[in-house]
Design an enzyme around this catalytic site. Structure first.
Site: not given
Ligand code: MRU
Length: 354
Positions: A48, A196, A237, A248
């Site tokens: 995240g 997730q 991200d 994601k």
């Molecule tokens: O691969 P991850 O689990 O780190 O990806 C996370 C995401 O894409 C979340 O939606 C994003 O980081 C926002 S978290 C507040």
């Protein structure tokens, strides 16, 4: 049960909830070096965007502890080396580079030897950690404007407390509406291939008492067509200067579906997720993840031997599909470029990656 802290600084080590084990087991991984912290980020023990930024800041505090007896130049060298190790752990979430640049800049601007720098770096990591929670609560308050009584909201991946130092971004918006007494129903995408949504968001919403239904990613169109979804809210991200948003994998598809059904699509993110050095989303680095995430489910091979695999972890949603970006500075609307700049100015932030 209240959601336990995603990251906890224990004075000389960093404890992380092991998000690879949730929800079956709630256990912690302890990091005592920046290298262990980088490995925890790479292995998605902590994941995240905001959470990996805060974890990296604490990784810098661990590096500073190692450099406590060194003279200034050697201590700074150790901090720079730790920053580049941590920055290489995952490529897409800009919060990682932003947090490292913020901590390093603070150390470089402060006088003194390794001991003095250790104090500065630890204080800065604490500040970023606490600021992330406060920022997410502000995002939640701002989101009340777009989360009315009875909202039927679809979310993707996990942008909750576990993805941050606390409270969450997209889930923070749902949480703030729930705390304000609004009745919601949340559709939780399982979020293939790393689950997730099924593992983390579903767990958080159950802990929070927010009514939620788990669906596969491919079911979104079906439920939208039946009027069961009236808004989408996701995290981010990296947000480019024009508002294009990396999140994601699967997020872009949801935005297209939302547009096809006339459903507003919102992104919830702190200003630390903006990357104004990138004019559009085309240049955002997209992490390619291990093939085993597709070919295997929990260690057991499901896919046919010999098939090729593509596994990008993220996609980019064009700004034109985004109704609003919910930030600690309010809900930003198109044209996004001036809105993002104004939000950064209002929160006294500038962006500079390592
Ligand atoms: O691969 P991850 O689990 O780190 O990806 C996370 C995401 O894409 C979340 O939606 C994003 O980081 C926002 S978290 C507040």
């Amino acid at each position: 049960m209240a959601i336990p802290e995603t990251l906890r600084w224990d004075g000389d080590s960093l404890a992380l909830i092991d998000q690879t084990r949730l929800p079956a087991e709630l256990c912690w991984v302890t990091c005592t070096t920046p290298e262990e912290t980088a490995e925890a980020i790479r292995a998605m023990v902590v994941r995240g965007a905001p959470a990996i930024g805060v974890a990296a800041a604490w990784g810098m505090a661990l590096a500073a502890r190692e450099a406590v007896a060194l003279p200034r130049d050697a201590a700074l060298e150790r901090l720079r080396a730790a920053a580049s190790t941590l920055a290489a752990a995952r490529p897409t979430a800009v919060n990682l580079a932003w947090a490292l640049a913020t901590v390093l800049a603070q150390a470089e601007a402060s006088p003194g030897d390794g001991a003095a720098l250790a104090t500065v770096v630890t204080r800065e990591a604490r500040r970023l950690h606490d600021a992330d929670v406060a920022t997410n609560q502000a995002i939640g308050r701002a989101g009340l404007a777009v989360m009315p009584e009875g909202a039927k909201v679809l979310t993707h991946c996990n942008a909750g407390a576990l993805a941050t130092a606390g409270y969450g971004t997209a889930v923070g918006v749902l949480r703030a509406a729930h705390e304000a007494g609004r009745r919601l129903h949340v559709w939780v995408d399982e979020t293939r291939p790393y689950w997730q949504g099924a593992r983390l968001t579903a767990w958080e919403l159950v802990q929070l008492g927010i009514p939620a239904t788990l669906v596969t990613d491919g079911m979104a169109a079906h439920f939208m067509a039946r009027g069961a979804v009236d808004r989408v809210v996701v995290g981010a991200d990296r947000i480019a200067a024009n508002g294009d948003t990396a999140n994601k994998i699967g997020t872009y598809g949801l935005a297209v579906l939302a547009a096809a059904h006339g459903i507003p699509f919102y992104v919830a993110a702190p200003c630390s997720t903006f990357d104004l050095t990138m004019p559009t989303g085309a240049d955002i680095p997209i992490e390619e993840r291990p093939a085993e995430e597709l070919t295997h489910v929990w260690g057991r091979r499901l896919a046919a031997e010999g098939v090729g695999v593509a596994n990008p972890g993220f996609d980019v949603t064009p700004a034109r599909l985004i109704a609003g970006i919910i930030t600690e500075a309010g809900v930003l609307e198109a044209p996004f470029e001036p809105a993002l700049q104004a939000a950064l100015a209002a929160t006294n932030r500038s962006y500079s990656a390592t």
